[in-house]
Design an enzyme around this catalytic site. Structure first.
Site, PDB file in Angstrom:
ATOM      1  N   CYS A  75       0.856  -1.192   0.000  1.00  0.00           N
ATOM      2  CA  CYS A  75       0.000   0.000   0.000  1.00  0.00           C
ATOM      3  C   CYS A  75       0.888   1.236   0.000  1.00  0.00           C
ATOM      4  CB  CYS A  75      -0.995  -0.017   1.150  1.00  0.00           C
ATOM      5  SG  CYS A  75      -0.397   0.636   2.693  1.00  0.00           S
ATOM      6  N   HIS A  77       0.438   4.061   1.185  1.00  0.00           N
ATOM      7  CA  HIS A  77       0.405   4.923   2.374  1.00  0.00           C
ATOM      8  C   HIS A  77       1.398   4.488   3.438  1.00  0.00           C
ATOM      9  CE1 HIS A  77      -3.907   5.135   0.865  1.00  0.00           C
ATOM     10  NE2 HIS A  77      -3.338   6.272   0.537  1.00  0.00           N
ATOM     11  N   HIS A  78       1.525   3.156   3.635  1.00  0.00           N
ATOM     12  CA  HIS A  78       2.365   2.661   4.728  1.00  0.00           C
ATOM     13  C   HIS A  78       3.505   1.762   4.242  1.00  0.00           C
ATOM     14  CE1 HIS A  78      -1.726   3.332   6.464  1.00  0.00           C
ATOM     15  NE2 HIS A  78      -1.035   3.888   7.438  1.00  0.00           N
ATOM     16  N   HIS A 144      -5.185  -6.236   3.772  1.00  0.00           N
ATOM     17  CA  HIS A 144      -4.187  -5.161   3.895  1.00  0.00           C
ATOM     18  C   HIS A 144      -3.519  -5.238   5.259  1.00  0.00           C
ATOM     19  CE1 HIS A 144      -5.388  -2.492   0.405  1.00  0.00           C
ATOM     20  NE2 HIS A 144      -6.275  -3.463   0.381  1.00  0.00           N
ATOM     21  N   CYS A 146      -1.760  -3.088   6.679  1.00  0.00           N
ATOM     22  CA  CYS A 146      -1.878  -1.845   7.444  1.00  0.00           C
ATOM     23  C   CYS A 146      -3.188  -1.810   8.236  1.00  0.00           C
ATOM     24  CB  CYS A 146      -1.744  -0.611   6.544  1.00  0.00           C
ATOM     25  SG  CYS A 146      -3.075  -0.410   5.373  1.00  0.00           S
TER      26      CYS A 146
HETATM   27  N1  LIG Z   1      -8.957   3.174  -0.354  1.00  0.00           N
HETATM   28  C1  LIG Z   1      -7.829   2.559   0.023  1.00  0.00           C
HETATM   29  N2  LIG Z   1      -7.321   2.841   1.216  1.00  0.00           N
HETATM   30  C2  LIG Z   1      -6.205   2.203   1.580  1.00  0.00           C
HETATM   31  C3  LIG Z   1      -5.561   1.256   0.774  1.00  0.00           C
HETATM   32  N3  LIG Z   1      -4.473   0.806   1.452  1.00  0.00           N
HETATM   33  C4  LIG Z   1      -4.461   1.448   2.636  1.00  0.00           C
HETATM   34  N4  LIG Z   1      -5.509   2.303   2.741  1.00  0.00           N
HETATM   35  C5  LIG Z   1      -5.950   3.206   3.804  1.00  0.00           C
HETATM   36  O1  LIG Z   1      -5.312   4.438   3.675  1.00  0.00           O
HETATM   37  C6  LIG Z   1      -5.680   5.200   4.805  1.00  0.00           C
HETATM   38  C7  LIG Z   1      -4.591   6.184   5.186  1.00  0.00           C
HETATM   39  O2  LIG Z   1      -5.182   6.959   6.182  1.00  0.00           O
HETATM   40  P1  LIG Z   1      -4.457   8.093   7.034  1.00  0.00           P
HETATM   41  O3  LIG Z   1      -5.449   8.606   8.032  1.00  0.00           O
HETATM   42  O4  LIG Z   1      -3.790   9.074   6.115  1.00  0.00           O
HETATM   43  O5  LIG Z   1      -3.278   7.280   7.731  1.00  0.00           O
HETATM   44  P2  LIG Z   1      -3.249   6.571   9.160  1.00  0.00           P
HETATM   45  O6  LIG Z   1      -3.368   7.583  10.242  1.00  0.00           O
HETATM   46  O7  LIG Z   1      -2.030   5.705   9.185  1.00  0.00           O
HETATM   47  O8  LIG Z   1      -4.592   5.686   9.119  1.00  0.00           O
HETATM   48  P3  LIG Z   1      -5.082   4.469  10.027  1.00  0.00           P
HETATM   49  O9  LIG Z   1      -4.812   3.208   9.238  1.00  0.00           O
HETATM   50  O10 LIG Z   1      -6.554   4.670  10.201  1.00  0.00           O
HETATM   51  O11 LIG Z   1      -4.320   4.496  11.318  1.00  0.00           O
HETATM   52  C8  LIG Z   1      -6.041   4.188   5.880  1.00  0.00           C
HETATM   53  O12 LIG Z   1      -7.419   4.292   6.116  1.00  0.00           O
HETATM   54  C9  LIG Z   1      -5.713   2.838   5.226  1.00  0.00           C
HETATM   55  O13 LIG Z   1      -6.559   1.795   5.664  1.00  0.00           O
HETATM   56  C10 LIG Z   1      -6.132   0.986  -0.491  1.00  0.00           C
HETATM   57  O14 LIG Z   1      -5.647   0.173  -1.286  1.00  0.00           O
HETATM   58  N5  LIG Z   1      -7.263   1.657  -0.819  1.00  0.00           N
HETATM   59 ZN   LIG Z   2      -1.619   1.091   4.261  1.00  0.00          ZN
END
Ligand SMILES: Nc1nc2c(ncn2[C@@H]2O[C@H](COP(=O)(O)OP(=O)(O)OP(=O)(O)O)[C@@H](O)[C@H]2O)c(=O)[nH]1
Ligand SMILES: [Zn+2]
Length: 183
Positions: A75, A77-78, A144, A146
């Site tokens: 992913c 994001h992480h 996922h 994360c």
């Molecule tokens: N729509 C979508 N979201 C994703 C995917 N992979 C990871 N995410 C989400 O990306 C989001 C990033 O949210 P942020 O609030 O910016 O980051 P964060 O504080 O680490 O979020 P949390 O996981 O809620 O702790 C999270 O809700 C993840 O679950 C994906 O493939 N699609």
């Molecule tokens: Zn993620």
């Protein structure tokens, strides 16, 4: 890919988390990770044209389904893994593609920092652009990390996404695809 930069970054990262970069067990970790990146990010900058343009004529325009194509992605994001199965169904327009090429198309879009919805659409769009079928449906079911090893911590949660193009926008054809998938 800049392997030296990756090694420097991993060294800094290990220092950042407070580990001892001269410790025997992790001395070679920066080099190992930069070598690994060549594999897990192998889809960077690629598209699936070379895989999907070599087609064969076939006297059968019924839906072709390739299901349970395993994939591993990260992913964006992480940079934690998300992984699962891709299912692809397409309606040929006189031409079919070698079956392995659908899995190769999945690899092109899995092997990079991704989000699941985008990967689903990219696979569908490339199949339409290069194989030129009458229609395609792509469905991805994934877990996922994360969502499991950190954050909300919900193991077992499956994320299901799909993309439909062309004649597969017809809900009866989608029903047939889903029925054949569940056999
Ligand atoms: N729509 C979508 N979201 C994703 C995917 N992979 C990871 N995410 C989400 O990306 C989001 C990033 O949210 P942020 O609030 O910016 O980051 P964060 O504080 O680490 O979020 P949390 O996981 O809620 O702790 C999270 O809700 C993840 O679950 C994906 O493939 N699609
Ligand atoms: Zn993620």
């Amino acid at each position: 890919m800049d392997k030296e930069k990756i090694e420097q970054a991993v060294t800094l990262f290990l220092e950042g988390i407070g580990d001892d970069i001269n410790r025997e067990g992790i001395q070679e970790t920066p080099a190992r990770i930069s070598a690994m990146c060549e594999e897990i990010f192998a889809g960077m900058g690629q598209n699936a044209r070379e895989h999907l343009e070599r087609t064969f004529t076939a006297q059968n325009n019924e839906m072709v389904i390739e299901k349970d194509i395993t994939f591993y992605s990260l992913c964006e994001h992480h940079l934690l893994p998300f992984y699962g199965k891709v299912h692809i169904g397409y309606i040929p327009d006189g031409e079919v593609v070698g079956l392995s090429k659908l899995a190769r198309t999945v690899e092109v879009y899995a092997r990079r920092p991704q989000i699941q919805e985008q990967m689903t659409a990219q696979i569908a769009d490339d199949i339409m652009a290069y194989l030129k079928p009458k229609g395609v449906m792509v469905m991805i079911e994934a877990e996922h990390m994360c969502m499991t090893m950190r954050g909300i911590k919900k193991p077992g949660t499956q994320t299901v996404t799909y993309a439909v193009r062309g004649e597969m926008e017809d809900t009866r054809k989608q029903d047939r695809f889903l029925k054949l998938l569940s056999r």
